[in-house]
Design a protein around this motif. Structure first.
Motif, PDB file in Angstrom:
ATOM      1  N   ARG A   1       0.829  -1.208   0.000  1.00  0.00           N
ATOM      2  CA  ARG A   1       0.000   0.000   0.000  1.00  0.00           C
ATOM      3  C   ARG A   1       0.857   1.249   0.000  1.00  0.00           C
ATOM      4  N   LEU A   2       0.344   2.258  -0.686  1.00  0.00           N
ATOM      5  CA  LEU A   2       0.985   3.564  -0.730  1.00  0.00           C
ATOM      6  C   LEU A   2      -0.102   4.611  -0.588  1.00  0.00           C
ATOM      7  N   ASN A   3       0.036   5.452   0.478  1.00  0.00           N
ATOM      8  CA  ASN A   3      -0.977   6.475   0.755  1.00  0.00           C
ATOM      9  C   ASN A   3      -2.358   5.856   0.907  1.00  0.00           C
ATOM     10  N   GLY A   4      -2.385   4.674   1.513  1.00  0.00           N
ATOM     11  CA  GLY A   4      -3.658   4.024   1.778  1.00  0.00           C
ATOM     12  C   GLY A   4      -4.240   3.262   0.608  1.00  0.00           C
ATOM     13  N   LEU A   5      -3.572   3.283  -0.532  1.00  0.00           N
ATOM     14  CA  LEU A   5      -4.067   2.602  -1.727  1.00  0.00           C
ATOM     15  C   LEU A   5      -3.240   1.346  -2.003  1.00  0.00           C
ATOM     16  N   GLU A   6      -3.940   0.266  -2.312  1.00  0.00           N
ATOM     17  CA  GLU A   6      -3.262  -0.967  -2.683  1.00  0.00           C
ATOM     18  C   GLU A   6      -2.795  -0.873  -4.132  1.00  0.00           C
ATOM     19  N   THR A   7      -1.528  -1.246  -4.365  1.00  0.00           N
ATOM     20  CA  THR A   7      -0.975  -1.202  -5.716  1.00  0.00           C
ATOM     21  C   THR A   7      -0.901  -2.621  -6.273  1.00  0.00           C
ATOM     22  N   VAL A   8      -1.505  -2.811  -7.439  1.00  0.00           N
ATOM     23  CA  VAL A   8      -1.573  -4.126  -8.073  1.00  0.00           C
ATOM     24  C   VAL A   8      -1.150  -3.991  -9.533  1.00  0.00           C
TER      25      VAL A   8
ATOM     26  N   THR B   1      -1.170  -1.192 -14.228  1.00  0.00           N
ATOM     27  CA  THR B   1      -0.972  -0.909 -12.804  1.00  0.00           C
ATOM     28  C   THR B   1      -2.238  -0.242 -12.283  1.00  0.00           C
ATOM     29  N   THR B   2      -2.756  -0.789 -11.173  1.00  0.00           N
ATOM     30  CA  THR B   2      -4.011  -0.297 -10.608  1.00  0.00           C
ATOM     31  C   THR B   2      -3.806   0.062  -9.144  1.00  0.00           C
ATOM     32  N   TRP B   3      -4.366   1.205  -8.741  1.00  0.00           N
ATOM     33  CA  TRP B   3      -4.363   1.624  -7.347  1.00  0.00           C
ATOM     34  C   TRP B   3      -5.801   1.544  -6.844  1.00  0.00           C
ATOM     35  N   ARG B   4      -6.006   0.799  -5.741  1.00  0.00           N
ATOM     36  CA  ARG B   4      -7.357   0.549  -5.239  1.00  0.00           C
ATOM     37  C   ARG B   4      -7.521   1.039  -3.804  1.00  0.00           C
TER      38      ARG B   4
END
Length: 412
Positions: A300-307, A332-335
């Motif tokens: 996670r980065l800044n509360g977002l999961e990176t996939v 690349t997706t940030w969730r």
């Protein structure tokens, strides 16, 4: 102009082009005989042989001698035999190309092997898995200095296919779709491909390519056939044969594979009430493979999961020498914690491979105009001559496994 006339015109043009690429033949060149006056032989053997210094196509035999004579004259083949047996037993012939109907592959291939001939056997190798095991495990192939036998699954000899396979680890494959289609009208319902007694059906023809490609991507055998839906040839013809097949499979790593093969693609246009029987010139043509790899999570980065996830798409895997493209799509997706997508970015890289790459351990790199069949012929000659070659090959166990998977598809 009939379909046959058009086909012959195309073959004549291809042979004219190949004549410009003809080479001087070497001493000890392999002498080929062809079983049957088959339409596929110019594309699969006669034309590629023009540019191979160690291959001569010297003889043909057909059920009808007059037809064989016309065929020989058209393609510059000097010898016409009265029968398949006479051709096989000709001591001046080293190799047999067997493009006979599927149901005749086992009988005539085995006769050729027993006569000491190397055999280039058109796909599918035989009619079913039982025949495949009997043929490829036959004692004649276990003896010292046994003749060479290979199933002519031509696209698997081209550098493009091996480039595709080099781009991922099979254990990471999550989903695969392989599709191929031929527009309706190219093959009539009377075509030999739709004769049940001769092991006809689309899954035994175009479906061979989709299923071998699917198995090739996973580098494994399916643990289950989860669906298989044929569309039978239309009424008035042998409705024991499929004109199209859609099937899905589960593989050992949990991955899902799907195939679609259609020898009579129709419809797909606006106003289906009017156009549903029109030939479709776009759907799944000519062939493509789509490979979806498993997601990779990067924290996670800044509360977002990176996939991140990779998808690889190869267009025209069956005929890459005409044209092909391999697209590698990195997403690349940030969730958010609840699964909502905050941002998504895609990057696409494209590759092509018409020759073996520099740095690869291949003595002959090939030419960018070589067809899949020309690469196939190169490896066949290498195998007969005892050379290393490129490593591209279809061994007997692979051909057996392919027929086992085909049988399971039909049995579903």
């Amino acid at each position: 102009m009939s379909r046959l006339d058009l086909f012959n015109y195309i073959c004549d043009f291809a042979e004219w082009v190949s004549g410009r690429q003809a080479v001087t033949k070497k001493d000890g060149a392999l002498r080929f005989g062809i079983l049957g006056a088959a339409n596929i032989a110019p594309q699969a053997l006669i034309v590629p042989a023009r540019s191979h210094a160690e291959v001569l196509v010297v003889a043909v035999a057909a059920r009808d001698r007059k037809r064989a004579e016309v065929y020989a004259k058209r393609h510059g083949i000097p010898i016409v035999h009265d029968s398949y047996d006479a051709l096989i037993n000709d001591p001046s012939i080293d190799c047999i190309y067997n493009p006979l109907p599927n149901g005749l592959h086992y009988e005539w291939t085995l006769k050729a092997l027993k006569a000491g001939k190397h055999v280039l056997l058109e796909k599918p190798s035989v009619s079913n898995a039982e025949e495949a095991r009997s043929l490829f495990h036959h004692p004649v192939l276990q003896a010292p200095n046994a003749p060479v036998l290979v199933e002519a699954s031509h696209y698997r000899f081209h550098p493009a296919w091996h480039t595709l396979l080099s781009l991922f680890d099979p254990k990471d494959v999550e989903e695969v779709d392989v599709r191929a289609a031929i527009f309706a009208g190219l093959f009539s319902g009377e075509d030999i491909r739709f004769h049940y007694e001769l092991a006809g059906g689309t899954q035994m023809d175009l479906g061979h390519y989709t299923l071998t490609a699917l198995r090739g991507v996973f580098q494994a055998e399916p643990v289950a056939v989860t669906s298989a839906t044929p569309r039978l040839i239309h009424e008035g013809f042998d409705q024991r044969c499929d004109e199209a097949m859609v099937a899905s499979y589960e593989f050992p790593n949990g991955g899902i594979g799907r195939i679609s093969a259609d020898l009579g693609a129709r419809g797909g246009y606006w106003f289906p009430w009017l156009t549903s029987n029109w030939p479709n010139f776009t759907k799944d043509m000519p062939s493509w493979v789509s490979i979806k790899l498993r997601e990779e999570k990067h924290g996670r980065l800044n509360g977002l999961e990176t996939v991140s996830q990779k998808t690889i798409v190869m267009k025209n895997f069956m005929g890459p020498h005409v044209w092909h493209r391999i697209d590698i799509i990195d997403t690349t997706t940030w969730r958010h914690p609840d699964g909502r997508v905050a941002e998504e970015k895609k990057n696409t890289e494209s590759k092509k491979a018409y020759v073996w790459p520099e740095g690869s351990d291949v003595e002959t790199k090939g030419e960018d105009w070589w067809s899949t069949y020309r690469y196939q012929l190169e490896e066949f000659v290498n195998k007969v001559k005892g050379r290393k070659g490129s490593g591209a090959w279809v061994d007997g166990e692979e051909s057996i496994k392919q027929m086992e998977a085909t049988d399971r598809t039909y049995e579903f």
